[in-house]
Design a protein around this motif. Structure first.
Motif, PDB file in Angstrom:
ATOM      1  N   MET A 185       0.816  -1.196   0.000  1.00  0.00           N
ATOM      2  CA  MET A 185       0.000   0.000   0.000  1.00  0.00           C
ATOM      3  C   MET A 185       0.859   1.259   0.000  1.00  0.00           C
ATOM      4  SD  MET A 185      -2.896   1.261   2.727  1.00  0.00           S
ATOM      5  CE  MET A 185      -4.102  -0.019   2.379  1.00  0.00           C
ATOM      6  N   SER A 186       0.600   2.068  -0.996  1.00  0.00           N
ATOM      7  CA  SER A 186       1.158   3.404  -1.033  1.00  0.00           C
ATOM      8  C   SER A 186       0.136   4.316  -0.373  1.00  0.00           C
ATOM      9  CB  SER A 186       1.380   3.794  -2.497  1.00  0.00           C
ATOM     10  OG  SER A 186       1.803   5.118  -2.600  1.00  0.00           O
ATOM     11  N   CYS A 187       0.592   5.343   0.324  1.00  0.00           N
ATOM     12  CA  CYS A 187      -0.364   6.149   1.080  1.00  0.00           C
ATOM     13  C   CYS A 187       0.029   7.616   1.055  1.00  0.00           C
ATOM     14  CB  CYS A 187      -0.454   5.662   2.521  1.00  0.00           C
ATOM     15  SG  CYS A 187       1.116   5.775   3.389  1.00  0.00           S
ATOM     16  N   TYR A 188      -0.837   8.431   1.659  1.00  0.00           N
ATOM     17  CA  TYR A 188      -0.588   9.864   1.721  1.00  0.00           C
ATOM     18  C   TYR A 188       0.346  10.183   2.879  1.00  0.00           C
ATOM     19  CZ  TYR A 188      -1.721  14.843   1.482  1.00  0.00           C
ATOM     20  OH  TYR A 188      -1.662  16.201   1.347  1.00  0.00           O
ATOM     21  N   ILE A 210      -2.704   6.881   6.503  1.00  0.00           N
ATOM     22  CA  ILE A 210      -3.554   8.037   6.231  1.00  0.00           C
ATOM     23  C   ILE A 210      -3.695   8.273   4.728  1.00  0.00           C
ATOM     24  CG2 ILE A 210      -3.862  10.502   6.648  1.00  0.00           C
ATOM     25  CD1 ILE A 210      -3.853   8.964   9.198  1.00  0.00           C
ATOM     26  N   GLU A 211      -4.918   8.578   4.319  1.00  0.00           N
ATOM     27  CA  GLU A 211      -5.156   9.058   2.966  1.00  0.00           C
ATOM     28  C   GLU A 211      -5.779  10.447   3.047  1.00  0.00           C
ATOM     29  OE1 GLU A 211      -4.623   8.815  -0.014  1.00  0.00           O
ATOM     30  OE2 GLU A 211      -3.539   6.929  -0.136  1.00  0.00           O
ATOM     31  N   VAL A 271       3.261  -1.540   3.953  1.00  0.00           N
ATOM     32  CA  VAL A 271       3.136  -0.140   3.573  1.00  0.00           C
ATOM     33  C   VAL A 271       4.451   0.315   2.949  1.00  0.00           C
ATOM     34  CG1 VAL A 271       2.804   2.229   4.388  1.00  0.00           C
ATOM     35  CG2 VAL A 271       1.439   0.362   5.344  1.00  0.00           C
ATOM     36  N   VAL A 272       4.366   0.866   1.747  1.00  0.00           N
ATOM     37  CA  VAL A 272       5.563   1.408   1.102  1.00  0.00           C
ATOM     38  C   VAL A 272       5.473   2.927   1.173  1.00  0.00           C
ATOM     39  CG1 VAL A 272       6.029  -0.540  -0.408  1.00  0.00           C
ATOM     40  CG2 VAL A 272       4.439   1.190  -1.154  1.00  0.00           C
TER      41      VAL A 272
END
Lengths: 266, 266
Positions: free
Chosen positions: A174-177, A185-186, A207-208
DNA sequence: TCTTTCTTGATTGACTGTGATCGTTTCGCG
DNA sequence: CGCGAAACGATCACAGTCAATCAAGAAAGA
């Protein structure tokens, strides 16, 4: 004399950079007359590629959807080196035969580029990632149903029924904010929901996030840290944050952008 | 004197470098006359390797992958003129604001090219069609969930649950393998099933089929003729078949490939 | 060798894109 | 609210481009 299509390309690329263009600017840029440029703008508006406003035109993406996501090309340039390193390290966690999930994001897009030699099943809601995998790898690609949003290149659906409910993945990347002690968090609720939906198809969340993602920002919590198995980031990550992640039982992988290979794994 | 194929190679390589070529440039590049080069461009367009525009030609895959080219080279060369005419006539049946369905097929792909000015909602299970619509039109694109099969560029799913169950279309445009008194025919059971699933989302079925599709062949019946509202074909269609279709209450639209416009509608 | 077919190049009339010039509308400022 | 400047759409003439046609030359086959 410049060709019509060349001007269009020029106009659209300028529009992508700045978000808005003025007719007077385009005159200097293309060398064509204002009359011609007005005609160009009218045609481009007809084909939906921009929206005319008084004095020029604006990007259609900014007002078309409610999504706050940034354009894909733009985010690609920010911290590209870090993201590439993180993506590469994350790709090393995959093995042929795995079923993995990649959400839409620039880091995961870099990761898709690292998967060229792999043979896996990949579920993704990102159009550019699907494109990359189909064109340049032997991986099988599975897509969720929904509307394809042009500017961020994401497939979103407000409904729960979906063929991906039959998908079981060994890992999700998962890439995220942002990532904070509160969780992943997004910035956009629709995107957060889509990622939560993908997340339900696996037990293993990786998480990446390059080191810039550890600032607290954004407001939609996709999931708490307890849901995270592994975080792949770079050596520039704040040490106290790395310690905290490890203290709650999360594996942290630090990729060195200089060496482009994994340095340490907790 | 340069051979025909040499010129073609030269044109395509130049097209690959820049995104667009002008006829005048090609005159200087190849030494041939404008008339010859126009003929070359016409042939190359027929085989789907470029798109002619006023003043020259542009790359058919501007910013796209090789997927469209590879997956359509085969079918594009067959009856391209007829299919284009049929597609154009079918596109005339659409209005802004419509919700339509396009299944995967070469005729529907040509049709997508005719929808550049439209603003509709389009559900399709075809990757190249989605790509075309997203890149070059203002239409919204909805995709079904499932696995993306590389070579035909089709999204297929063995499951019934899907976000498209919430899609309601005013029309479906169906490209097919053949059309006979027994109904609309496909050659592959998985594809037939996917089309039947799409078909369930609308009451109005428009079959787009050039005149070569009226030979009896294939074996999977997607639906009977009673399900068909309209057939769009070209003026080369067998008259007795046209009569038969009309006798069972089907509207038949005959497109003239020479004039590229609708001649008659029952 | 002669014929047939295909490719090429020039000519024609029709069409499209371009730039300049109108009169009108919209925006911004006082 | 009113005014001036800028931007807009419509129209016209010009240049470039297009499709169709015809004739000449080259290539392939009888």
């Amino acid at each position: 004399m410049m060709h019509e299509r060349e001007r269009w390309q020029l106009i659209l690329s300028r529009l992508k950079e700045r978000g808005i263009v003025r007719v007077a600017d385009l005159v200097g840029l293309t060398g064509a007359s204002v009359a011609t440029l007005r005609r160009d703008l009218a045609k481009l508006e007809d084909s939906g590629q921009l929206r005319r406003v008084h004095g020029g035109a604006e990007s259609v993406a900014s007002g078309q959807t409610a999504l706050t996501a940034t354009s894909f090309d733009a985010s690609q340039t920010i911290n590209a080196e870090l993201k590439r390193a993180v993506a590469c390290a994350a790709a090393d966690l995959c093995e042929d035969g795995d079923s993995i999930i990649l959400n839409a994001g620039s880091t995961t897009w870099f990761m898709a580029q690292c998967l060229r030699g792999h043979r896996m099943q990949v579920l993704t809601n990102s159009w550019p990632i699907a494109q990359e995998l189909i064109a340049h790898s032997a991986n099988r690609v599975v897509l969720p149903g929904g509307e394809l949003y042009r500017e961020p290149g994401i497939i979103l659906s407000p409904f729960d029924e979906d063929a991906i409910q039959h998908f079981a993945a060994s890992k999700m990347f998962m890439s995220c904010y942002a990532i904070t002690p509160l969780g992943v968090i997004e910035s956009d609720p629709l995107i957060a929901r889509a990622e939560a939906k993908l997340l339900s198809r696996t037990e293993n969340l990786v998480v990446v996030a390059d080191s810039s993602k550890f600032e607290a920002r954004g407001n939609m919590v996709v999931c708490p840290l307890s849901r995270v198995s592994t975080v792949v980031t770079d050596t520039g990550a704040p040490p106290q944050m790395v310690d905290h992640l490890r203290s709650v039982g999360i594996d942290v992988v630090l990729a060195d952008p200089k060496q482009m290979k994994v340095l340490s794994a907790a």
